[in-house]
Design an enzyme around this catalytic site. Structure first.
Site, mmCIF file in Angstrom:
data_model
loop_
_atom_site.group_PDB
_atom_site.id
_atom_site.type_symbol
_atom_site.label_atom_id
_atom_site.label_comp_id
_atom_site.label_asym_id
_atom_site.label_seq_id
_atom_site.Cartn_x
_atom_site.Cartn_y
_atom_site.Cartn_z
ATOM 1 N N GLY A 48 2.525 3.453 -7.963
ATOM 2 C CA GLY A 48 2.528 4.054 -6.713
ATOM 3 C C GLY A 48 2.412 2.715 -5.815
ATOM 4 O O GLY A 48 1.571 1.891 -6.166
ATOM 5 N N GLN A 53 -0.669 -1.834 1.759
ATOM 6 C CA GLN A 53 -1.183 -2.541 0.663
ATOM 7 C C GLN A 53 -0.396 -3.879 0.548
ATOM 8 O O GLN A 53 -0.431 -4.926 -0.040
ATOM 9 C CB GLN A 53 -0.910 -2.031 -0.703
ATOM 10 C CG GLN A 53 -1.829 -0.823 -0.836
ATOM 11 C CD GLN A 53 -1.711 -0.093 -2.150
ATOM 12 O OE1 GLN A 53 -1.059 0.702 -2.290
ATOM 13 N NE2 GLN A 53 -2.329 -0.581 -3.386
ATOM 14 N N CYS A 90 -6.340 0.988 -8.826
ATOM 15 C CA CYS A 90 -5.462 0.582 -7.454
ATOM 16 C C CYS A 90 -5.099 -0.867 -7.428
ATOM 17 O O CYS A 90 -6.084 -1.643 -7.831
ATOM 18 C CB CYS A 90 -6.439 0.821 -6.333
ATOM 19 S SG CYS A 90 -5.245 0.632 -4.701
ATOM 20 N N LEU A 91 -3.767 -1.129 -7.188
ATOM 21 C CA LEU A 91 -3.454 -2.462 -7.123
ATOM 22 C C LEU A 91 -4.194 -3.503 -6.002
ATOM 23 O O LEU A 91 -4.463 -4.617 -6.184
ATOM 24 C CB LEU A 91 -1.877 -2.564 -6.854
ATOM 25 C CG LEU A 91 -0.976 -2.174 -7.972
ATOM 26 C CD1 LEU A 91 0.403 -2.004 -7.496
ATOM 27 C CD2 LEU A 91 -1.192 -2.797 -9.243
ATOM 28 N N HIS A 132 -2.946 9.490 -4.055
ATOM 29 C CA HIS A 132 -3.734 8.040 -3.690
ATOM 30 C C HIS A 132 -2.943 7.485 -2.575
ATOM 31 O O HIS A 132 -3.618 6.936 -1.771
ATOM 32 C CB HIS A 132 -3.552 7.688 -5.108
ATOM 33 C CG HIS A 132 -4.024 6.233 -5.286
ATOM 34 N ND1 HIS A 132 -5.262 5.827 -5.975
ATOM 35 C CD2 HIS A 132 -3.544 4.976 -4.716
ATOM 36 C CE1 HIS A 132 -5.303 4.530 -5.895
ATOM 37 N NE2 HIS A 132 -4.378 4.100 -4.966
ATOM 38 N N GLU A 133 -1.645 7.417 -2.698
ATOM 39 C CA GLU A 133 -0.806 6.797 -1.818
ATOM 40 C C GLU A 133 -0.894 7.357 -0.189
ATOM 41 O O GLU A 133 -1.073 6.658 0.642
ATOM 42 C CB GLU A 133 0.766 6.867 -2.135
ATOM 43 C CG GLU A 133 1.060 6.158 -3.498
ATOM 44 C CD GLU A 133 0.143 4.796 -4.027
ATOM 45 O OE1 GLU A 133 -0.213 4.036 -2.921
ATOM 46 O OE2 GLU A 133 -0.141 4.766 -5.190
ATOM 47 N N HIS A 136 -3.964 6.080 1.174
ATOM 48 C CA HIS A 136 -3.827 4.530 1.614
ATOM 49 C C HIS A 136 -3.427 4.562 2.869
ATOM 50 O O HIS A 136 -3.848 3.830 3.922
ATOM 51 C CB HIS A 136 -2.689 3.803 1.054
ATOM 52 C CG HIS A 136 -3.346 3.162 -0.382
ATOM 53 N ND1 HIS A 136 -4.449 2.376 -0.392
ATOM 54 C CD2 HIS A 136 -3.140 3.193 -1.734
ATOM 55 C CE1 HIS A 136 -4.542 1.890 -1.318
ATOM 56 N NE2 HIS A 136 -3.960 2.433 -2.579
HETATM 57 NI NI NI Z 1 -3.700 2.011 -4.454
#
Ligand code: NI
Length: 173
Positions: A48, A53, A90-91, A132-133, A136
């Site tokens: 995701g 991000q 998380c990226l 989660h997204e 963000h």
């Molecule tokens: Ni993330």
């Protein structure tokens, strides 16, 4: 398509903490953003990604779960049920994982790549990634939602047994 830079918390970029505004219309520029995000996310690899991000403060997310691709604008959870607890990464927080409780099932309404209103029902990993997204988009990171602060760990500092458990469970979103 273009691979985009993924902003990490180490960069102190306020975009990760801002509430992102809604998309007015899904036009070619939004479709290009969605396509670039999808390519960037798959290459990372992650399941995701949210537009903040990649330094774009807009309510756009991409997901790839069980080989299903989702390019969504203005996603909103309209129903949530049950609970699941698992390690999450998380990226934008590379190398870290922590335990987070999420709803087990969600129904999400959003606009798709063509600007059509869609409803997505997800459970398990898909439900976790959607939550989660969307976080963000509201400037919330998984580290704000840990079941306990002691569960936040560096992946490379975990011992063999715990490392295998966490790696098996953890999903990078
Ligand atoms: Ni993330």
């Amino acid at each position: 398509m273009t691979l985009l830079h993924i902003v990490t918390v180490a960069e102190d970029n306020p975009v990760l903490r801002r509430k992102a505004p809604r998309v007015g219309r899904v036009d070619d520029s939004i479709r290009r953003l969605m396509d670039d995000m999808m390519e960037t996310m798959v290459a990372a690899p992650g399941v995701g990604l949210a537009a903040p991000q990649v330094d774009v403060s807009l309510r756009v997310i991409t997901l790839k779960v069980d080989n299903q691709l989702f390019h969504l604008a203005n996603p909103e959870i309209i129903r949530a049920e049950g609970e699941q607890i698992a390690y999450e990464g998380c990226l934008s927080i590379p190398g870290m994982v922590g335990e987070v409780a999420r709803a087990e099932k969600v129904v999400c309404k959003a606009l798709n790549r063509h600007g059509k209103q869609v409803r997505i029902k997800g459970n398990g990993l898909l439900a976790r990634a959607i939550q989660h997204e969307i976080d963000h988009l509201d400037g919330i990171l998984f580290t704000d939602r840990l079941t306990d602060p002691s569960t936040l760990r560096r992946v490379d500092e975990l011992g063999d047994e715990e490392g295998a458990k966490v790696e098996g469970e953890a999903v990078t979103v």
